[in-house]
Design a protein around this motif. Structure first.
Motif, PDB file in Angstrom:
ATOM      1  N   CYS A  35      15.404   1.503  10.793  1.00 26.29           N
ATOM      2  CA  CYS A  35      15.865   2.180   9.565  1.00 26.29           C
ATOM      3  C   CYS A  35      14.712   2.880   8.860  1.00 26.29           C
ATOM      4  N   LEU A  36      13.577   2.250   8.833  1.00 27.77           N
ATOM      5  CA  LEU A  36      12.422   2.825   8.153  1.00 27.77           C
ATOM      6  C   LEU A  36      11.894   4.061   8.882  1.00 27.77           C
ATOM      7  N   LEU A  37      11.824   3.996  10.204  1.00 25.99           N
ATOM      8  CA  LEU A  37      11.237   5.087  10.973  1.00 25.99           C
ATOM      9  C   LEU A  37      12.196   6.255  11.220  1.00 25.99           C
ATOM     10  N   PHE A  38      13.467   5.951  11.458  1.00 30.61           N
ATOM     11  CA  PHE A  38      14.367   6.997  11.916  1.00 30.61           C
ATOM     12  C   PHE A  38      15.479   7.364  10.934  1.00 30.61           C
ATOM     13  N   LEU A  39      15.957   6.426  10.149  1.00 31.54           N
ATOM     14  CA  LEU A  39      17.130   6.706   9.319  1.00 31.54           C
ATOM     15  C   LEU A  39      16.802   6.999   7.865  1.00 31.54           C
ATOM     16  N   ASN A  40      15.658   6.518   7.417  1.00 31.61           N
ATOM     17  CA  ASN A  40      15.276   6.642   6.006  1.00 31.61           C
ATOM     18  C   ASN A  40      16.347   6.092   5.071  1.00 31.61           C
ATOM     19  N   SER A  41      17.108   5.146   5.564  1.00 30.88           N
ATOM     20  CA  SER A  41      18.154   4.502   4.778  1.00 30.88           C
ATOM     21  C   SER A  41      18.330   3.082   5.309  1.00 30.88           C
ATOM     22  N   PHE A  42      18.656   2.178   4.426  1.00 28.16           N
ATOM     23  CA  PHE A  42      18.754   0.780   4.834  1.00 28.16           C
ATOM     24  C   PHE A  42      20.181   0.249   4.794  1.00 28.16           C
ATOM     25  N   TRP A  43      21.185   1.126   4.784  1.00 24.99           N
ATOM     26  CA  TRP A  43      22.567   0.654   4.722  1.00 24.99           C
ATOM     27  C   TRP A  43      22.937  -0.171   5.942  1.00 24.99           C
ATOM     28  N   LEU A  44      22.438   0.223   7.112  1.00 26.22           N
ATOM     29  CA  LEU A  44      22.736  -0.517   8.341  1.00 26.22           C
ATOM     30  C   LEU A  44      22.137  -1.917   8.276  1.00 26.22           C
ATOM     31  N   LEU A  45      20.920  -2.011   7.786  1.00 20.83           N
ATOM     32  CA  LEU A  45      20.259  -3.308   7.660  1.00 20.83           C
ATOM     33  C   LEU A  45      21.030  -4.219   6.711  1.00 20.83           C
ATOM     34  N   PHE A  46      21.419  -3.704   5.570  1.00 19.09           N
ATOM     35  CA  PHE A  46      22.146  -4.522   4.606  1.00 19.09           C
ATOM     36  C   PHE A  46      23.494  -4.969   5.148  1.00 19.09           C
ATOM     37  N   LEU A  47      24.151  -4.094   5.897  1.00 16.18           N
ATOM     38  CA  LEU A  47      25.442  -4.433   6.487  1.00 16.18           C
ATOM     39  C   LEU A  47      25.293  -5.586   7.482  1.00 16.18           C
ATOM     40  N   VAL A  48      24.317  -5.471   8.374  1.00 13.40           N
ATOM     41  CA  VAL A  48      24.085  -6.521   9.368  1.00 13.40           C
ATOM     42  C   VAL A  48      23.649  -7.808   8.688  1.00 13.40           C
ATOM     43  N   MET A  49      22.732  -7.692   7.724  1.00 13.38           N
ATOM     44  CA  MET A  49      22.242  -8.884   7.032  1.00 13.38           C
ATOM     45  C   MET A  49      23.377  -9.624   6.334  1.00 13.38           C
ATOM     46  N   PHE A  50      24.274  -8.904   5.708  1.00 15.05           N
ATOM     47  CA  PHE A  50      25.345  -9.551   4.967  1.00 15.05           C
ATOM     48  C   PHE A  50      26.310 -10.287   5.885  1.00 15.05           C
ATOM     49  N   PHE A  51      26.883  -9.570   6.873  1.00 19.49           N
ATOM     50  CA  PHE A  51      27.918 -10.192   7.692  1.00 19.49           C
ATOM     51  C   PHE A  51      27.357 -11.235   8.650  1.00 19.49           C
ATOM     52  N   TRP A  52      26.223 -10.971   9.261  1.00 24.46           N
ATOM     53  CA  TRP A  52      25.630 -11.963  10.145  1.00 24.46           C
ATOM     54  C   TRP A  52      25.083 -13.123   9.303  1.00 24.46           C
ATOM     55  N   GLY A  53      24.621 -12.827   8.117  1.00 23.39           N
ATOM     56  CA  GLY A  53      24.120 -13.868   7.218  1.00 23.39           C
ATOM     57  C   GLY A  53      25.211 -14.853   6.833  1.00 23.39           C
ATOM     58  N   LEU A  54      26.448 -14.371   6.681  1.00 18.65           N
ATOM     59  CA  LEU A  54      27.561 -15.285   6.416  1.00 18.65           C
ATOM     60  C   LEU A  54      27.753 -16.263   7.566  1.00 18.65           C
ATOM     61  N   ASP A  55      27.621 -15.778   8.786  1.00 13.87           N
ATOM     62  CA  ASP A  55      27.748 -16.643   9.953  1.00 13.87           C
ATOM     63  C   ASP A  55      26.599 -17.659  10.008  1.00 13.87           C
ATOM     64  N   VAL A  56      25.387 -17.210   9.709  1.00 13.44           N
ATOM     65  CA  VAL A  56      24.236 -18.112   9.702  1.00 13.44           C
ATOM     66  C   VAL A  56      24.438 -19.193   8.638  1.00 13.44           C
ATOM     67  N   LEU A  57      24.925 -18.805   7.493  1.00 14.32           N
ATOM     68  CA  LEU A  57      25.177 -19.752   6.414  1.00 14.32           C
ATOM     69  C   LEU A  57      26.246 -20.770   6.818  1.00 14.32           C
ATOM     70  N   ASP A  58      27.277 -20.302   7.500  1.00  9.08           N
ATOM     71  CA  ASP A  58      28.327 -21.204   7.982  1.00  9.08           C
ATOM     72  C   ASP A  58      27.760 -22.225   8.959  1.00  9.08           C
ATOM     73  N   LYS A  59      26.937 -21.775   9.886  1.00 10.97           N
ATOM     74  CA  LYS A  59      26.333 -22.694  10.850  1.00 10.97           C
ATOM     75  C   LYS A  59      25.378 -23.676  10.166  1.00 10.97           C
ATOM     76  N   PHE A  60      24.696 -23.217   9.110  1.00 12.11           N
ATOM     77  CA  PHE A  60      23.820 -24.108   8.352  1.00 12.11           C
ATOM     78  C   PHE A  60      24.625 -25.253   7.738  1.00 12.11           C
ATOM     79  N   PHE A  61      25.744 -24.917   7.107  1.00 11.89           N
ATOM     80  CA  PHE A  61      26.538 -25.954   6.460  1.00 11.89           C
ATOM     81  C   PHE A  61      27.187 -26.896   7.477  1.00 11.89           C
ATOM     82  N   LYS A  62      27.486 -26.390   8.656  1.00 15.07           N
ATOM     83  CA  LYS A  62      28.017 -27.270   9.697  1.00 15.07           C
ATOM     84  C   LYS A  62      26.937 -28.189  10.244  1.00 15.07           C
ATOM     85  N   ALA A  63      25.714 -27.687  10.356  1.00 14.74           N
ATOM     86  CA  ALA A  63      24.631 -28.485  10.925  1.00 14.74           C
ATOM     87  C   ALA A  63      24.068 -29.493   9.930  1.00 14.74           C
ATOM     88  N   TYR A  64      23.961 -29.095   8.691  1.00 15.07           N
ATOM     89  CA  TYR A  64      23.345 -29.946   7.678  1.00 15.07           C
ATOM     90  C   TYR A  64      24.345 -30.205   6.557  1.00 15.07           C
TER      91      TYR A  64
END
Length: 83
Positions: A35-64
């Motif tokens: 995003c920094l080198l080619f897109l000059n925009s971070f919308w893709l990063l925020f999109l991935v971080m949000f939705f994949w982050g929900l999955d990571v958070l779900d796995k955290f609560f299941k594990a701990y």
């Protein structure tokens, strides 16, 4: 369910969470560089971080889960009281 199976399930859940977290961090760093080198925009990063982050958070609560933590604390307290 015997104690060994329960322990194996907890360990498997913790390993799955840790693996998912490492992948999440690595992929997000790569996407941030792209995003920094080619897109000059971070919308893709925020999109991935949000939705994949929900999955990571779900796995955290299941594990701990708080319930398992509470059960461990009860067992420790019972062993202290028995001494």
């Amino acid at each position: 369910m015997d104690l060994r199976q329960k322990a194996e399930q907890r360990v498997d859940a913790k390993i799955e969470f840790q693996e998912n977290l490492y992948k999440y961090l690595i992929v997000n760093v790569i996407i941030a560089v792209i995003c920094l080198l080619f897109l000059n925009s971070f919308w893709l990063l925020f999109l991935v971080m949000f939705f994949w982050g929900l999955d990571v958070l779900d796995k955290f609560f299941k594990a701990y889960s708080i319930r398992d933590y509470r059960e461990d604390m009860i067992e420790k307290e019972l062993s202290r009281m028995g001494e």
